[in-house]
Design a protein around this motif. Structure first.
Motif, mmCIF file in Angstrom:
data_model
loop_
_atom_site.group_PDB
_atom_site.id
_atom_site.type_symbol
_atom_site.label_atom_id
_atom_site.label_comp_id
_atom_site.label_asym_id
_atom_site.label_seq_id
_atom_site.Cartn_x
_atom_site.Cartn_y
_atom_site.Cartn_z
ATOM 1 N N ALA A 120 2.122 9.153 2.337
ATOM 2 C CA ALA A 120 2.236 7.862 1.666
ATOM 3 C C ALA A 120 0.888 7.262 1.306
ATOM 4 N N GLN A 121 -0.195 7.845 1.862
ATOM 5 C CA GLN A 121 -1.551 7.343 1.620
ATOM 6 C C GLN A 121 -1.689 5.870 2.046
ATOM 7 N N VAL A 122 -1.201 5.589 3.247
ATOM 8 C CA VAL A 122 -1.300 4.241 3.805
ATOM 9 C C VAL A 122 -1.586 4.337 5.298
ATOM 10 N N ARG A 136 -2.694 -0.162 2.479
ATOM 11 C CA ARG A 136 -3.473 0.877 1.801
ATOM 12 C C ARG A 136 -4.854 1.011 2.441
ATOM 13 N N TRP A 137 -5.441 -0.127 2.799
ATOM 14 C CA TRP A 137 -6.801 -0.143 3.338
ATOM 15 C C TRP A 137 -6.827 -0.853 4.692
ATOM 16 N N LEU A 138 -7.627 -0.290 5.600
ATOM 17 C CA LEU A 138 -7.831 -0.886 6.917
ATOM 18 C C LEU A 138 -9.326 -1.170 7.074
ATOM 19 N N GLU A 458 -9.278 0.540 -9.710
ATOM 20 C CA GLU A 458 -9.540 0.569 -11.151
ATOM 21 C C GLU A 458 -9.388 1.970 -11.734
ATOM 22 N N HIS A 459 -9.725 2.983 -10.943
ATOM 23 C CA HIS A 459 -9.665 4.357 -11.430
ATOM 24 C C HIS A 459 -8.419 5.106 -10.972
ATOM 25 N N GLY A 460 -7.484 4.392 -10.348
ATOM 26 C CA GLY A 460 -6.215 5.008 -9.985
ATOM 27 C C GLY A 460 -6.255 5.897 -8.765
ATOM 28 N N TYR A 461 -7.229 5.706 -7.906
ATOM 29 C CA TYR A 461 -7.308 6.525 -6.695
ATOM 30 C C TYR A 461 -6.511 5.863 -5.566
ATOM 31 N N GLU A 535 -6.117 11.141 -5.606
ATOM 32 C CA GLU A 535 -4.955 10.518 -6.227
ATOM 33 C C GLU A 535 -3.711 10.931 -5.480
ATOM 34 N N ASN A 536 -2.789 10.014 -5.344
ATOM 35 C CA ASN A 536 -1.537 10.315 -4.628
ATOM 36 C C ASN A 536 -0.675 11.262 -5.441
#
Length: 536
Positions: A120-122, A136-138, A458-461, A535-536
């Protein structure tokens, strides 16, 4: 919130001190859905917990404040040159009110653990409230000095009297009137609290393992005329601070030591002494690099000490011998050495007379027994890494930060940790942190973390991770920079020497605040080499 309730956020910020508040305020301004998590009942971070008697910042209050908002800077009025803990806490509370930041925080809540979800990229962040937050970010704004160190002394928990920790002092304060008190430790919190405890206690016994250099604060109220001048000079003062080695406008004497006559050198040291505290450590350029210059500063200190403490044996015990002056943080005091001239104050040199046991009635050393009613542990922190390794932060392949750093902390630029995507650390190992003004440093760190987050968006990562080779190279660079100085000779908490079993590596970046900021700007300007974007 129930244990099965999961909230989703863009960013979770852990901590509500200088770095946490800045990052939370600016994450919201950037349009991010942010949640702050704080163990304390309100904002303040280190200054929420460190309420011990005499707690005071060793950076001048007019510099130890945010620079990002001109109205805030002009409207807040500091009362003293070196602010006390209550005033700093009031300032941070004022900031929280002004920017309505508390609505983004959960207080009285600890992060119990965090696990990276690769699919899930979280991050899944579990809290002491029994719930889970996905983000998403810690961002770990947990502070450089926030994980208390309580020494493992034989029989420590058997003591029948009151026990206090300077790093977690009761909010209601403590009255030591008429008590026999023991203070273990003579770092910054010991140096600041001992004179005030001695004012109350019937008898005060100080147990000192390592003598510390301390210079008077020369604190004073800020008169209205001086304050008005400060307001007018803030633009220049801030510019100088951002372009300095330590985030404050104070530098070393402009003429090199070797170009001065002996009486001129003495004059520079005397003037630097009256600046107070840590500023004495930068009287001359290369003072923590060149042994001859360092020795001159040391000899001047020893002479000042002996002007106060006339008993030669006592003065010798209070004189540091295990490190060059300035390579452990010089303490900032108000009457510290004078306290030892009082008849109710006694010093126990633990290098000569070590503690063998804590008993229900007091402290047993090799030479005798010290009956006590209360013990104060002024024993500092597991600095820079302790707050991060205390939490089960699980990255790729089930590996924790604790495991990743078992041989020493490795970060890229002090921000990213290999194997832990979207985990950003502020004011931790690899950054200037405690070697600079933490207020401006927190702005710099929080700003850079958000730049990285917004660049990825901004770059979709979906994720960003520090490369292992980049982190290894940066960590090696930290050691190389420190190795060219006298800091490498000091058994300091900068290198983890105060924690048994902790790897001995010099953790902060010693190359200077401005140099570090320029390096981060260079990396950002070149598209963040050293980070891997996915990228996911």
């Amino acid at each position: 919130m129930s244990s099965n309730n999961t909230a989703s956020r863009d960013v979770v910020v852990v901590g509500a001190g200088f770095a946490g508040l800045y990052t939370t305020i600016h994450a919201r301004r950037a349009g991010l859905n942010v949640l702050g998590i704080e163990a304390g009942s309100d904002v303040g971070g280190t200054w929420y917990w460190n309420r011990y008697p005499g707690a005071r910042c060793d950076v001048e209050s007019i510099d130890y404040s945010y620079s990002f908002d001109e109205d805030l800077q002009q409207q807040w009025r500091w009362s003293e040159r070196y602010a006390t803990q209550p005033e700093i806490l009031r300032y941070l509370s004022h900031v929280a009110d002004r920017f309505d930041v508390r609505r983004d925080y959960r207080f009285d809540t600890k992060v119990a653990g965090a696990r990276w979800d690769e699919d899930a990229q979280v991050w899944h962040i579990s809290t002491s409230a029994g719930d889970t937050v996905t983000a998403r970010w810690l961002v770990m704004a947990t502070g450089s000095l926030s994980q208390p160190n309580l020494p493992d002394l034989p029989g420590r928990d058997s003591f029948a009297g009151a026990v206090y920790l300077t790093a977690n002092w009761p909010a209601e304060g403590v009255d030591f009137t008429g008590l026999r008190v023991g203070v273990v430790g003579t770092g910054s919190s010991g140096v600041q609290s001992i004179p005030l405890i001695a004012d109350q206690a019937a008898e005060l016994t100080v147990f000192q393992r390592s003598a510390n250099y301390s210079v008077p604060a020369y604190n004073r109220p800020l008169a209205d005329e001086e304050w008005q001048q400060v307001l007018e000079e803030y633009p220049r003062r801030r510019k100088e601070s951002w372009n300095s080695a330590a985030g404050s406008p104070w530098g070393s004497y402009s003429v090199p030591y070797e170009n001065l006559a002996p009486e001129e050198r003495e004059q520079v040291l005397a003037e630097s002494w009256t600046r107070g505290g840590v500023l004495y450590g930068k009287a001359f350029e290369r003072q923590t690099i060149d042994t001859e210059i360092n020795d001159a500063a040391r000899v001047y200190f020893e002479r000042r000490l002996r002007n106060i403490v006339r008993d030669e044996d006592l003065a010798r015990d209070l004189t540091p011998t295990d490190h060059p002056i300035g390579t452990k943080r010089i303490c900032t005091d108000s009457g510290y050495f004078e306290t030892y001239t009082r008849p109710n104050v006694h010093l126990v040199n633990l290098r000569r007379d070590p503690i063998t046991a804590i008993t229900p009635g007091g402290v047993q050393t090799e030479s005798g027994f010290h009956a006590l009613d209360a013990i104060v542990y002024a024993t500092g922190f597991d600095a820079l890494t302790g707050a991060l390794t205390a939490i089960d932060i699980i990255g790729r392949h089930g590996r924790t930060v604790r495991d990743a750093w078992k041989d020493g902390a490795q970060t890229y630029l002090g921000i990213g940790v290999p194997g832990f995507p979207n985990l950003l650390t502020l004011n931790g190992p690899g950054s200037p942190s405690v070697l600079s003004n933490m207020a401006l440093g927190s702005e710099q760190q929080g700003s850079y973390a958000l730049r990285l987050i917004l660049h990825a968006a901004e770059h979709g990562y979906s994720s960003v991770e520090a490369r292992s080779d980049a982190a290894a190279a940066w960590t090696a660079h930290l050691g190389e920079v420190a190795g060219k100085t006298l800091f490498a000779d000091a058994p300091s908490w900068y290198a983890g020497a105060n924690i048994p079993g902790k790897p001995r590596t010099f953790m902060p970046y010693l190359g200077g605040f401005h140099t570090y900021t320029a390096r981060l700007d260079e990396v950002a300007g070149n598209g963040y080499p050293g980070f891997v974007f996915s990228e996911n």
